[in-house]
Design a protein around this motif. Structure first.
Motif, PDB file in Angstrom:
ATOM      1  N   SER A 214      61.278  29.357 -66.090  1.00  0.00           N
ATOM      2  CA  SER A 214      62.385  28.615 -66.729  1.00  0.00           C
ATOM      3  C   SER A 214      62.718  29.376 -67.985  1.00  0.00           C
ATOM      4  N   GLY A 215      62.745  30.739 -68.000  1.00  0.00           N
ATOM      5  CA  GLY A 215      63.049  31.373 -69.163  1.00  0.00           C
ATOM      6  C   GLY A 215      62.321  32.360 -69.505  1.00  0.00           C
ATOM      7  N   ALA A 216      60.885  32.174 -69.306  1.00  0.00           N
ATOM      8  CA  ALA A 216      59.815  32.898 -69.926  1.00  0.00           C
ATOM      9  C   ALA A 216      59.383  34.064 -69.072  1.00  0.00           C
ATOM     10  N   HIS A 217      60.515  34.687 -68.557  1.00  0.00           N
ATOM     11  CA  HIS A 217      60.317  35.811 -67.698  1.00  0.00           C
ATOM     12  C   HIS A 217      59.653  36.819 -68.210  1.00  0.00           C
ATOM     13  N   ARG A 218      59.680  37.459 -69.304  1.00  0.00           N
ATOM     14  CA  ARG A 218      59.140  38.501 -70.057  1.00  0.00           C
ATOM     15  C   ARG A 218      57.494  38.201 -70.168  1.00  0.00           C
TER      16      ARG A 218
ATOM     17  N   GLY B 140      54.446  29.827 -78.536  1.00  0.00           N
ATOM     18  CA  GLY B 140      54.336  31.148 -79.025  1.00  0.00           C
ATOM     19  C   GLY B 140      53.144  32.041 -78.606  1.00  0.00           C
ATOM     20  N   LEU B 141      52.634  31.818 -77.347  1.00  0.00           N
ATOM     21  CA  LEU B 141      51.714  32.512 -76.639  1.00  0.00           C
ATOM     22  C   LEU B 141      52.726  33.650 -75.780  1.00  0.00           C
ATOM     23  N   PHE B 142      52.018  34.885 -75.714  1.00  0.00           N
ATOM     24  CA  PHE B 142      52.853  35.836 -74.888  1.00  0.00           C
ATOM     25  C   PHE B 142      51.871  36.505 -73.837  1.00  0.00           C
ATOM     26  N   HIS B 143      50.668  36.866 -74.155  1.00  0.00           N
ATOM     27  CA  HIS B 143      50.031  37.531 -73.242  1.00  0.00           C
ATOM     28  C   HIS B 143      49.154  36.894 -72.328  1.00  0.00           C
ATOM     29  N   LEU B 144      49.540  37.219 -71.003  1.00  0.00           N
ATOM     30  CA  LEU B 144      49.023  36.435 -69.703  1.00  0.00           C
ATOM     31  C   LEU B 144      48.351  37.527 -69.090  1.00  0.00           C
ATOM     32  N   ARG B 145      47.050  37.243 -68.607  1.00  0.00           N
ATOM     33  CA  ARG B 145      46.316  37.688 -67.477  1.00  0.00           C
ATOM     34  C   ARG B 145      46.279  36.846 -66.280  1.00  0.00           C
ATOM     35  N   ILE B 146      46.008  37.354 -65.189  1.00  0.00           N
ATOM     36  CA  ILE B 146      45.828  36.646 -63.969  1.00  0.00           C
ATOM     37  C   ILE B 146      44.816  37.188 -63.136  1.00  0.00           C
ATOM     38  N   VAL B 147      43.608  36.540 -62.954  1.00  0.00           N
ATOM     39  CA  VAL B 147      42.555  37.143 -61.955  1.00  0.00           C
ATOM     40  C   VAL B 147      42.534  36.622 -60.749  1.00  0.00           C
ATOM     41  N   ALA B 148      42.454  37.329 -59.816  1.00  0.00           N
ATOM     42  CA  ALA B 148      42.420  37.207 -58.415  1.00  0.00           C
ATOM     43  C   ALA B 148      43.368  36.132 -57.858  1.00  0.00           C
ATOM     44  N   PRO B 149      44.574  36.086 -58.241  1.00  0.00           N
ATOM     45  CA  PRO B 149      45.531  35.191 -57.430  1.00  0.00           C
ATOM     46  C   PRO B 149      45.473  34.797 -55.864  1.00  0.00           C
ATOM     47  N   ARG B 150      45.327  33.623 -55.739  1.00  0.00           N
ATOM     48  CA  ARG B 150      45.135  33.215 -54.115  1.00  0.00           C
ATOM     49  C   ARG B 150      46.127  33.998 -53.442  1.00  0.00           C
TER      50      ARG B 150
ATOM     51  N   GLY C 231      67.382  37.100 -65.418  1.00  0.00           N
ATOM     52  CA  GLY C 231      68.197  36.473 -66.219  1.00  0.00           C
ATOM     53  C   GLY C 231      67.578  35.720 -67.471  1.00  0.00           C
ATOM     54  N   GLY C 232      66.013  35.925 -67.418  1.00  0.00           N
ATOM     55  CA  GLY C 232      65.450  34.871 -68.498  1.00  0.00           C
ATOM     56  C   GLY C 232      65.576  35.405 -69.749  1.00  0.00           C
ATOM     57  N   ALA C 233      65.275  34.508 -70.844  1.00  0.00           N
ATOM     58  CA  ALA C 233      65.346  34.871 -72.320  1.00  0.00           C
ATOM     59  C   ALA C 233      64.462  35.629 -72.787  1.00  0.00           C
ATOM     60  N   GLU C 234      64.694  36.401 -73.630  1.00  0.00           N
ATOM     61  CA  GLU C 234      63.828  37.253 -74.319  1.00  0.00           C
ATOM     62  C   GLU C 234      62.745  36.531 -75.161  1.00  0.00           C
TER      63      GLU C 234
ATOM     64  N   MET D  30      68.861  40.884 -74.743  1.00  0.00           N
ATOM     65  CA  MET D  30      68.134  41.370 -73.717  1.00  0.00           C
ATOM     66  C   MET D  30      67.532  40.339 -72.574  1.00  0.00           C
ATOM     67  N   THR D  31      67.733  40.483 -71.474  1.00  0.00           N
ATOM     68  CA  THR D  31      67.176  39.463 -70.658  1.00  0.00           C
ATOM     69  C   THR D  31      66.034  39.962 -69.718  1.00  0.00           C
ATOM     70  N   GLY D  32      65.065  39.083 -69.326  1.00  0.00           N
ATOM     71  CA  GLY D  32      64.269  39.581 -68.299  1.00  0.00           C
ATOM     72  C   GLY D  32      64.466  39.136 -67.038  1.00  0.00           C
TER      73      GLY D  32
END
Length: 255
Positions: A64-68, A41-51, A6-9, A1-3
């Motif tokens: 570069s593949g970290a699309h998920r 090995g980190l996965f969970h991303l949160r973004i606060v008030a992106p400009r 076409g990024g890697a899972e 499966m890709t994100g």
């Protein structure tokens, strides 16, 4: 499966901390952060008030593949909202001043994060804007500060580099039994002392026959030097077999 694109899972490795980017300024930096997170090995991303708002297509290109990771990123208006469901929060801070909080190295922080995660606590790590870093109001939401132990005369990390340091330390902290050094031997194996001794007998006999060890006074020291040379590292069986062949051909002489 890709994100997306076409990024890697990528599969979450839990319990892993949440990476929280506070007011990030460029899509490329957010994408580079996701790439760094995947390596650590980190996965969970949160973004606060992106400009520039969210989503930003350029982030997926830089990722570069970290699309998920980017596909699943959460967006929040305030730091308070981003940390509301967390139990402990760490804040990266290069120069903590006039703040009374525990200050940890990246390694110390990673160890505490792993220990807290093992108790079922949800952890977050705050990273500040590229130019200014976290302000005092941001840091007020953190329990502890993390300061990287780097060159004090030139401490200039970009956002992805800062995340990569924590990802690397967290990855190592999860695997404390990982040996700091190992010998890559591919399809062979380290030679035993018996196999090495058998080679030394072969080598010394050939040296005697060739006259290399003809000086009786120096012979014991020369033999010890040869033995020390081959005992110094982890010689493999394949290497010994090759050296046996070399000696045999040298003794045989030119054909």
């Amino acid at each position: 499966m890709t994100g997306r694109n076409g990024g890697a899972e990528l599969t979450p490795i839990d319990p892993s901390p949440v990476v929280i980017l506070v007011r990030p300024q460029m899509a490329e930096n957010i994408g580079a952060v996701a790439r760094a997170m995947g390596n650590g090995g980190l996965f969970h991303l949160r973004i606060v008030a992106p400009r520039d708002g969210w989503p930003l297509p350029r982030a997926w290109i830089t990722g570069s593949g970290a699309h998920r990771i980017l596909d699943n990123a959460g967006v929040f208006e305030t730091v308070a909202a981003a940390v509301a469901d967390l139990h402990r929060v760490f804040a990266t801070c290069p120069r903590p001043r006039h703040i009374i909080k525990p200050v940890l190295t990246a390694r110390g922080g990673a160890n505490e994060i792993v220990a807290a995660g093992a108790r079922g606590l949800k952890i977050g790590i705050l990273f500040g804007p590229e130019r200014t870093g976290l302000d005092n109001d941001d840091i007020a939401h953190a329990d502890s500060l993390i300061r990287y132990d780097l060159n004090p005369d030139f401490m200039s990390l970009n956002l992805a580099q800062a995340v990569m340091v924590m990802g690397y330390e967290w990855w190592l902290a999860r695997n404390p039994e990982q040996p700091p050094r190992e010998l890559q031997v591919n399809e062979t194996a380290p030679a035993t002392k018996g196999e090495l001794d058998n080679f030394m007998v072969h080598l010394i006999r050939a040296c005697d026959e060739s006259g290399f060890l003809r000086n009786e006074q120096k012979r014991p020291g020369m033999v010890r030097n040869l033995r020390h040379f081959f005992q110094r590292g982890e010689v493999t069986r394949q290497e010994l077999n090759t050296l046996h062949g070399v000696i045999t051909e040298l003794v045989r002489g030119p054909r």
